[in-house]
Design an enzyme around this catalytic site. Structure first.
Site, mmCIF file in Angstrom:
data_model
loop_
_atom_site.group_PDB
_atom_site.id
_atom_site.type_symbol
_atom_site.label_atom_id
_atom_site.label_comp_id
_atom_site.label_asym_id
_atom_site.label_seq_id
_atom_site.Cartn_x
_atom_site.Cartn_y
_atom_site.Cartn_z
ATOM 1 N N ASN A 154 0.333 5.492 -8.196
ATOM 2 C CA ASN A 154 0.547 4.978 -6.843
ATOM 3 C C ASN A 154 0.500 6.144 -5.862
ATOM 4 O O ASN A 154 1.420 6.952 -5.806
ATOM 5 C CB ASN A 154 1.904 4.273 -6.792
ATOM 6 C CG ASN A 154 2.249 3.731 -5.413
ATOM 7 O OD1 ASN A 154 1.636 4.086 -4.417
ATOM 8 N ND2 ASN A 154 3.242 2.859 -5.349
ATOM 9 N N HIS A 181 -3.526 -2.254 -2.534
ATOM 10 C CA HIS A 181 -2.760 -1.025 -2.756
ATOM 11 C C HIS A 181 -2.499 -0.893 -4.245
ATOM 12 O O HIS A 181 -2.045 -1.828 -4.907
ATOM 13 C CB HIS A 181 -1.446 -1.102 -1.983
ATOM 14 C CG HIS A 181 -0.442 -0.088 -2.399
ATOM 15 N ND1 HIS A 181 -0.740 1.255 -2.525
ATOM 16 C CD2 HIS A 181 0.873 -0.220 -2.747
ATOM 17 C CE1 HIS A 181 0.335 1.902 -2.927
ATOM 18 N NE2 HIS A 181 1.316 1.036 -3.066
ATOM 19 N N CYS A 183 3.088 2.681 2.128
ATOM 20 C CA CYS A 183 1.923 2.285 1.332
ATOM 21 C C CYS A 183 0.990 1.331 2.079
ATOM 22 O O CYS A 183 -0.126 1.072 1.612
ATOM 23 C CB CYS A 183 2.380 1.645 0.031
ATOM 24 S SG CYS A 183 3.383 2.748 -1.005
#
EC number: 2.3.1.180
Length: 332
Positions: free
Chosen positions: A287, A257, A115
């Protein structure tokens, strides 16, 4: 040491699968509810790649959108970095994307930092430009995590979605440098808290054995990742601000993020950044790992929220564990 060139950020694009999986849809798979998911994560739906959609396709579309916005010829791109944990081919997917977008003069490679991948890719590309090695770069963050989710595990299946985002970077005179500061970090001691691990299965081979097998679904210790994010992310942004000779008040936007709304809120609170300066689109995408930051940037830029000259603080965090921050000025 002052580098001979600076960096400008001149184009951005994004792509997401058309199919959306809502929280209500998930109640048919696991014991959960829309209220439970929204309260704990802020996510309402996530985009899911159907079997006919590849990571290369999503990344190529995002790259083409960035090229169109930047109004450049793809043959002028010197470097392509694909930040992904889910390539279509374990040998890498960047070169195939290079071919599909017509960037015939570019060198292309994959980079894996989960990520945090887009931030790591952005900083890596910037170094090539600032040293004068290359003049123009394309950085793509793309992931299809739905391939690796255990859809019977309500702790993880509610979180992840699929998508891609891409950005065009140009070398620039040092006095026009738009990359104001960065900081990258890794801590392998925390690796076990978030994994997509290979599970070996011994196979006999003549008079010895080899390990063959498959990858296990995503495992995440949510409490530890939350604790890690809300402490380390504000710290790395603060260090990046210091490197840039800026304060939190100098930022126009904070783009983290897109993992969990509670993390976004907590980081902003610790940095004393008003909520109206925090970009969040995870309610609609979930996500998306390395794609989440460029997806959020592209959406806000295309909506006219982020304008040329705005100062943007970004931070990625995730498996590895890896985390990092980059502060830049958007547009030329």
């Amino acid at each position: 040491m002052e580098l001979p060139f600076g960096v400008n950020f001149i184009g951005i694009g994004a792509a997401a699968p058309p199919v959306a999986l809502s929280n209500h849809d998930l109640t048919a798979l696991v014991e959960t509810s829309d209220e439970w998911i929204q309260t704990r994560t802020g996510i309402c739906q996530r985009r899911i790649a159907t079997p006919d959609i590849t990571l290369t396709e999503l990344a190529t579309t995002a790259a083409q959108n960035a090229i169109t916005q930047a109004k450049i010829d793809p043959t002028t791109i010197d470097l392509i970095i694909l930040a992904t944990s889910t390539p279509d081919d374990l040998f890498g997917s960047a070169s195939l994307i290079q071919s599909k977008i017509g960037a015939s003069h570019a060198v292309a490679f994959d980079l894996t930092a989960a990520c945090s991948g887009f931030i790591f890719g952005l900083v890596t590309a910037s170094q090539y430009l600032q040293t004068g090695t290359y003049r123009r770069a394309l950085v793509i963050g793309a992931d299809i995590l739905s391939r690796w989710v255990d859809w019977t595990d309500r702790r993880t299946c509610i979180l992840f979605g699929d998508g891609a985002g891409a950005m065009i970077l140009d070398a620039a005179p040092t006095n026009e440098n738009a990359l104001l500061g960065f900081e990258l970090r890794s801590d392998g001691k925390l690796n076990h808290h978030l994994t997509l691990a290979f599970q070996p299965e011994p196979q006999a081979l003549v008079h010895t054995k080899i390990a063959q097998g498959k990858y296990q679904p995503i495992y995440m210790n949510g409490q530890e990742i939350y604790r890690f994010a809300v402490t380390q992310v504000p710290e790395v942004i603060t260090k990046t601000l210091h490197r840039a000779n800026l304060t939190a008040a100098d930022m126009d936007w904070l783009v983290l993020h897109q993992a969990n709304q509670r993390i976004l809120d907590s980081v902003a609170q610790r940095l004393e950044i008003p909520k109206e300066k925090v970009i969040s689109n995870l309610a609609n995408y979930g996500n998306t790992s390395a794609a989440s930051i460029p997806l959020a940037l592209a959406e806000s830029i295309n909506q006219g929220k982020i304008k040329p000259g705005h100062v943007i603080a970004t931070a990625g965090f995730g498996a590895g564990l890896t985390w990092g921050s980059a502060i830049f000025r958007w547009g030329v």
